[in-house]
Motif scaffolding. Structure first.
Motif, mmCIF file in Angstrom:
data_model
loop_
_atom_site.group_PDB
_atom_site.id
_atom_site.type_symbol
_atom_site.label_atom_id
_atom_site.label_comp_id
_atom_site.label_asym_id
_atom_site.label_seq_id
_atom_site.Cartn_x
_atom_site.Cartn_y
_atom_site.Cartn_z
ATOM 1 N N ASP A 1 4.074 2.318 -3.741
ATOM 2 C CA ASP A 1 3.513 2.136 -5.068
ATOM 3 C C ASP A 1 2.311 1.213 -4.963
ATOM 4 O O ASP A 1 2.452 0.026 -4.717
ATOM 5 C CB ASP A 1 4.587 1.539 -5.985
ATOM 6 C CG ASP A 1 4.078 1.272 -7.386
ATOM 7 O OD1 ASP A 1 3.060 1.875 -7.772
ATOM 8 O OD2 ASP A 1 4.700 0.469 -8.090
ATOM 9 N N MET A 2 1.119 1.763 -5.117
ATOM 10 C CA MET A 2 -0.110 0.970 -5.049
ATOM 11 C C MET A 2 -0.493 0.611 -6.470
ATOM 12 O O MET A 2 -0.792 1.487 -7.268
ATOM 13 C CB MET A 2 -1.218 1.797 -4.391
ATOM 14 C CG MET A 2 -2.549 1.127 -4.346
ATOM 15 S SD MET A 2 -2.521 -0.253 -3.206
ATOM 16 C CE MET A 2 -4.236 -0.588 -3.100
ATOM 17 N N GLU A 3 -0.413 -0.667 -6.809
ATOM 18 C CA GLU A 3 -0.766 -1.091 -8.149
ATOM 19 C C GLU A 3 -2.272 -0.939 -8.336
ATOM 20 O O GLU A 3 -3.050 -1.423 -7.527
ATOM 21 C CB GLU A 3 -0.316 -2.532 -8.392
ATOM 22 C CG GLU A 3 1.188 -2.674 -8.417
ATOM 23 C CD GLU A 3 1.642 -4.072 -8.753
ATOM 24 O OE1 GLU A 3 0.798 -4.930 -9.092
ATOM 25 O OE2 GLU A 3 2.844 -4.306 -8.679
ATOM 26 N N ALA A 4 -2.652 -0.269 -9.393
ATOM 27 C CA ALA A 4 -4.028 0.135 -9.630
ATOM 28 C C ALA A 4 -5.016 -1.021 -9.518
ATOM 29 O O ALA A 4 -4.957 -1.977 -10.267
ATOM 30 C CB ALA A 4 -4.155 0.775 -10.995
ATOM 31 N N GLY A 5 -5.882 -0.914 -8.547
ATOM 32 C CA GLY A 5 -7.018 -1.801 -8.413
ATOM 33 C C GLY A 5 -6.741 -3.227 -7.977
ATOM 34 O O GLY A 5 -7.662 -3.991 -7.817
ATOM 35 N N VAL A 30 6.533 -1.541 -1.104
ATOM 36 C CA VAL A 30 7.254 -0.610 -0.238
ATOM 37 C C VAL A 30 8.760 -0.826 -0.356
ATOM 38 O O VAL A 30 9.219 -1.908 -0.712
ATOM 39 C CB VAL A 30 6.811 -0.743 1.238
ATOM 40 C CG1 VAL A 30 5.321 -0.489 1.373
ATOM 41 C CG2 VAL A 30 7.161 -2.106 1.809
ATOM 42 N N SER A 31 9.521 0.233 -0.032
ATOM 43 C CA SER A 31 10.977 0.117 -0.074
ATOM 44 C C SER A 31 11.669 0.808 1.093
ATOM 45 O O SER A 31 12.891 0.842 1.129
ATOM 46 C CB SER A 31 11.518 0.638 -1.413
ATOM 47 O OG SER A 31 11.116 1.968 -1.615
ATOM 48 N N THR A 32 10.900 1.361 2.039
ATOM 49 C CA THR A 32 11.490 1.972 3.235
ATOM 50 C C THR A 32 10.664 1.595 4.466
ATOM 51 O O THR A 32 9.519 1.146 4.346
ATOM 52 C CB THR A 32 11.521 3.520 3.144
ATOM 53 O OG1 THR A 32 10.176 4.014 3.204
ATOM 54 C CG2 THR A 32 12.197 4.005 1.870
ATOM 55 N N LEU A 70 7.505 -6.194 -0.012
ATOM 56 C CA LEU A 70 8.689 -5.456 0.412
ATOM 57 C C LEU A 70 9.802 -5.627 -0.613
ATOM 58 O O LEU A 70 10.179 -6.757 -0.935
ATOM 59 C CB LEU A 70 9.179 -5.957 1.771
ATOM 60 C CG LEU A 70 8.336 -5.577 2.982
ATOM 61 C CD1 LEU A 70 6.994 -6.259 3.006
ATOM 62 C CD2 LEU A 70 9.098 -5.899 4.247
ATOM 63 N N ARG A 71 10.312 -4.500 -1.126
ATOM 64 C CA ARG A 71 11.442 -4.549 -2.040
ATOM 65 C C ARG A 71 12.667 -5.006 -1.261
ATOM 66 O O ARG A 71 12.709 -4.920 -0.037
ATOM 67 C CB ARG A 71 11.712 -3.177 -2.664
ATOM 68 C CG ARG A 71 10.589 -2.618 -3.527
ATOM 69 C CD ARG A 71 10.110 -3.482 -4.666
ATOM 70 N NE ARG A 71 11.122 -3.974 -5.559
ATOM 71 C CZ ARG A 71 11.131 -3.782 -6.868
ATOM 72 N NH1 ARG A 71 10.181 -3.070 -7.444
ATOM 73 N NH2 ARG A 71 12.082 -4.304 -7.595
ATOM 74 N N ARG A 85 14.738 -10.450 -1.773
ATOM 75 C CA ARG A 85 14.753 -10.889 -0.381
ATOM 76 C C ARG A 85 14.687 -9.652 0.529
ATOM 77 O O ARG A 85 15.570 -8.806 0.492
ATOM 78 C CB ARG A 85 16.020 -11.671 -0.086
ATOM 79 C CG ARG A 85 16.085 -12.141 1.335
ATOM 80 C CD ARG A 85 17.412 -12.803 1.600
ATOM 81 N NE ARG A 85 17.522 -13.101 3.007
ATOM 82 C CZ ARG A 85 17.660 -14.308 3.495
ATOM 83 N NH1 ARG A 85 17.693 -15.337 2.691
ATOM 84 N NH2 ARG A 85 17.754 -14.492 4.785
ATOM 85 N N ALA A 86 13.653 -9.591 1.332
ATOM 86 C CA ALA A 86 13.499 -8.509 2.306
ATOM 87 C C ALA A 86 13.575 -9.111 3.704
ATOM 88 O O ALA A 86 13.056 -10.196 3.947
ATOM 89 C CB ALA A 86 12.164 -7.802 2.114
ATOM 90 N N THR A 87 14.227 -8.400 4.604
ATOM 91 C CA THR A 87 14.348 -8.842 5.989
ATOM 92 C C THR A 87 13.755 -7.775 6.890
ATOM 93 O O THR A 87 14.098 -6.593 6.770
ATOM 94 C CB THR A 87 15.831 -9.056 6.368
ATOM 95 O OG1 THR A 87 16.398 -10.004 5.460
ATOM 96 C CG2 THR A 87 15.974 -9.553 7.786
ATOM 97 N N VAL A 88 12.859 -8.183 7.782
ATOM 98 C CA VAL A 88 12.268 -7.268 8.757
ATOM 99 C C VAL A 88 12.837 -7.643 10.118
ATOM 100 O O VAL A 88 12.744 -8.796 10.544
ATOM 101 C CB VAL A 88 10.724 -7.367 8.764
ATOM 102 C CG1 VAL A 88 10.132 -6.401 9.780
ATOM 103 C CG2 VAL A 88 10.168 -7.095 7.377
#
Length: 115
Positions: free
Chosen positions: A22-26, A32-34, A53-54, A83-86
């Motif tokens: 989902d690119m917020e306009a401008g 991202v979620s995956t 990151l979602r 909270r996103a974990t990579v």
């Protein structure tokens, strides 16, 4: 024929980034979620972009080839309030997100290992 194929490839890439993230306009925010969306976002990132990151776990070997600028860094962070974990797959070692650009122009919030 080559031009047609190249044009189709460019359109397919643009649609995949738009469909996956989902690119917020401008405003330069890519949400991202995956894992695939994160890879696409890292490829599409430009100076001053924020990759958000979602909530969830993103497992993989991720790479950012692009550099931001000192006053316009590329920012990678969890979506506000989430909270996103990579993490790398268990059989790999190294960095979960490899930064091949100038590291001073890429900001990763929440760096470090969990204990």
């Amino acid at each position: 024929m080559k031009k047609f194929f190249l044009m189709l490839s460019c359109i397919a890439f643009a649609l995949s980034v738009a469909a996956c993230a989902d690119m917020e306009a401008g405003n330069g925010k890519i949400i991202v979620s995956t894992e695939d969306e994160l890879r696409d976002a890292l490829r599409a990132a430009e100076p001053a972009y924020s990759i958000l990151l979602r909530e969830g776990i993103y497992e993989g070997d991720f790479r950012c080839e692009t550099s931001g600028m000192e006053d316009m860094p590329i920012q990678i962070a969890s979506y506000p309030g989430e909270r996103a974990t990579v993490t790398l797959p268990k059989n790999k070692s190294g960095a979960a997100i490899e930064l091949n650009g100038r590291s001073e122009s890429i900001s990763v919030a929440g760096r470090g290992k969990e204990s």
